[in-house]
Design a protein around this motif. Structure first.
Motif, PDB file in Angstrom:
ATOM      1  N   THR A 140       0.328  -2.601  -8.545  1.00 19.24           N
ATOM      2  CA  THR A 140       0.748  -1.212  -8.340  1.00 19.24           C
ATOM      3  C   THR A 140       0.252  -0.357  -9.499  1.00 19.24           C
ATOM      4  O   THR A 140      -0.202   0.772  -9.304  1.00 19.24           O
ATOM      5  CB  THR A 140       2.285  -1.125  -8.247  1.00 19.24           C
ATOM      6  N   ASP A 172       6.045   8.140  -8.110  1.00 22.44           N
ATOM      7  CA  ASP A 172       6.940   7.023  -7.768  1.00 22.44           C
ATOM      8  C   ASP A 172       6.287   6.240  -6.633  1.00 22.44           C
ATOM      9  O   ASP A 172       5.341   6.703  -6.002  1.00 22.44           O
ATOM     10  CB  ASP A 172       8.311   7.535  -7.346  1.00 22.44           C
ATOM     11  N   ASP A 173       6.776   5.043  -6.383  1.00 18.61           N
ATOM     12  CA  ASP A 173       6.101   4.145  -5.443  1.00 18.61           C
ATOM     13  C   ASP A 173       5.949   4.722  -4.042  1.00 18.61           C
ATOM     14  O   ASP A 173       4.920   4.546  -3.396  1.00 18.61           O
ATOM     15  CB  ASP A 173       6.851   2.813  -5.368  1.00 18.61           C
ATOM     16  N   ALA A 174       6.963   5.415  -3.564  1.00 17.61           N
ATOM     17  CA  ALA A 174       6.881   5.964  -2.212  1.00 17.61           C
ATOM     18  C   ALA A 174       5.757   6.995  -2.123  1.00 17.61           C
ATOM     19  O   ALA A 174       4.933   6.960  -1.212  1.00 17.61           O
ATOM     20  CB  ALA A 174       8.214   6.588  -1.808  1.00 17.61           C
ATOM     21  N   ILE A 230       2.121   5.507  -2.237  1.00 13.58           N
ATOM     22  CA  ILE A 230       1.560   4.985  -0.997  1.00 13.58           C
ATOM     23  C   ILE A 230       1.024   6.112  -0.124  1.00 13.58           C
ATOM     24  O   ILE A 230      -0.091   6.043   0.381  1.00 13.58           O
ATOM     25  CB  ILE A 230       2.623   4.167  -0.233  1.00 13.58           C
TER      26      ILE A 230
END
Lengths: 194, 94
Positions: free
Chosen positions: A145, A159-161, A164
């Protein structure tokens, strides 16, 4: 003949990509004409830099600020462009080479992975293989990541969301950019051959 | 009701873990770009790291292609001349 729902989605996707390609080509060509008229870029390496920078700026501009990666890319590429213009206007040709390197460095510096913190190893009691595999996988996901964050412009602060979503949009834009550039290159090569 | 770790991590903002649902969403969307990613019935985390790796490789490839194409174009487009045949074709496309 009825189209399946997925087929309809594909057609929609193709249509939106086609319109993106046209927008990209238009913006890119307009910008190149503007840069070309005010600055005589005579060396091949100068032209390459300006072609690449303007292509990135065009690719990001057509997003109209809707995505984070495009805003970050415009910032990065514009910085590169300013430095490039300053060096191109200087009389001393010898000075261009170091500043060209610094332009590339400036753009690349945002993408270089940050120094990795060494994980302090704490002695844990031996775990069953199933749990071990899971924690290894988790660490791998975290590591990769981070790599992805360094590849997507502006990714470090996502942030991860969002990462993506931004990644998917960025990939599609990159494909548009590559397709258009490739078509232009093939067309030019074909014309020059005659 | 079982509280899934995935739900907990996605509810906290700025969490460092990608939830399983997001992975499934990413895989299904990436499948259009990366046909070699197949449905992995094993651990979701294992396929997540594979998807991330393929994604990173793909982005790096695209970056390299843009660089190569810029190189090619720099030799072909000496000027975006208004009279050049390229300009005429480009004008008709835009």
């Amino acid at each position: 003949m009825t189209f399946s729902p997925s087929h309809r989605v594909d057609l929609k996707r193709m249509a939106s990509k086609a319109s993106l390609k046209q927008k990209f080509l238009k913006k890119w060509m307009e910008d190149l004409r503007t840069y070309g008229s005010s600055n005589p870029f005579t060396t091949v390496s100068e032209r390459k830099r300006i072609i690449k920078l303007s292509a990135d700026i065009a690719m990001a501009s057509i997003q109209e600020g809707a995505t984070k990666w495009s805003r970050a890319l415009i910032e990065n590429a514009s910085q590169g462009m300013d430095t490039f213009k300053k060096s191109a206007m200087s009389d001393d040709r010898g000075a261009r080479l170091p500043s060209a390197a610094s332009v590339a460095k400036m753009i690349a510096s945002k993408k270089i992975s940050k120094s990795r913190r060494r994980r302090t190893r704490i002695c844990k009691p031996p775990r069953p293989k199933r749990l071990q595999a899971r924690s290894i996988a988790k660490r791998l996901v975290k590591k990769r990541t981070q790599v992805l964050k360094n590849l997507v412009p502006g990714g470090e602060s996502m942030d991860d969301a969002s990462l993506i979503k931004e990644t998917l949009d960025y990939i599609m834009s990159l494909q548009v950019q590559v397709d258009v550039m490739r078509s232009l290159a093939c067309m030019s090569e074909h014309l020059h051959r005659k | 009701m079982s509280s899934r770790r995935a739900r907990q991590s996605s509810s906290s903002s700025g969490s460092s873990r990608i939830s399983d649902d997001q992975i499934i969403e990413l895989v299904s969307k990436l499948r259009q770009f990366l046909p070699e990613i197949r449905d992995n019935r094993r651990s979701n985390k294992a396929s997540a790291s594979k998807v991330l790796q393929e994604t990173c490789n793909y982005i790096r490839n695209l970056h390299r292609e843009v660089d190569d194409l810029s190189e090619r174009l720099s030799q072909l487009l000496s000027t975006i001349d208004a009279d050049s045949p390229e300009a005429a074709i480009i004008r008709s496309l835009i």
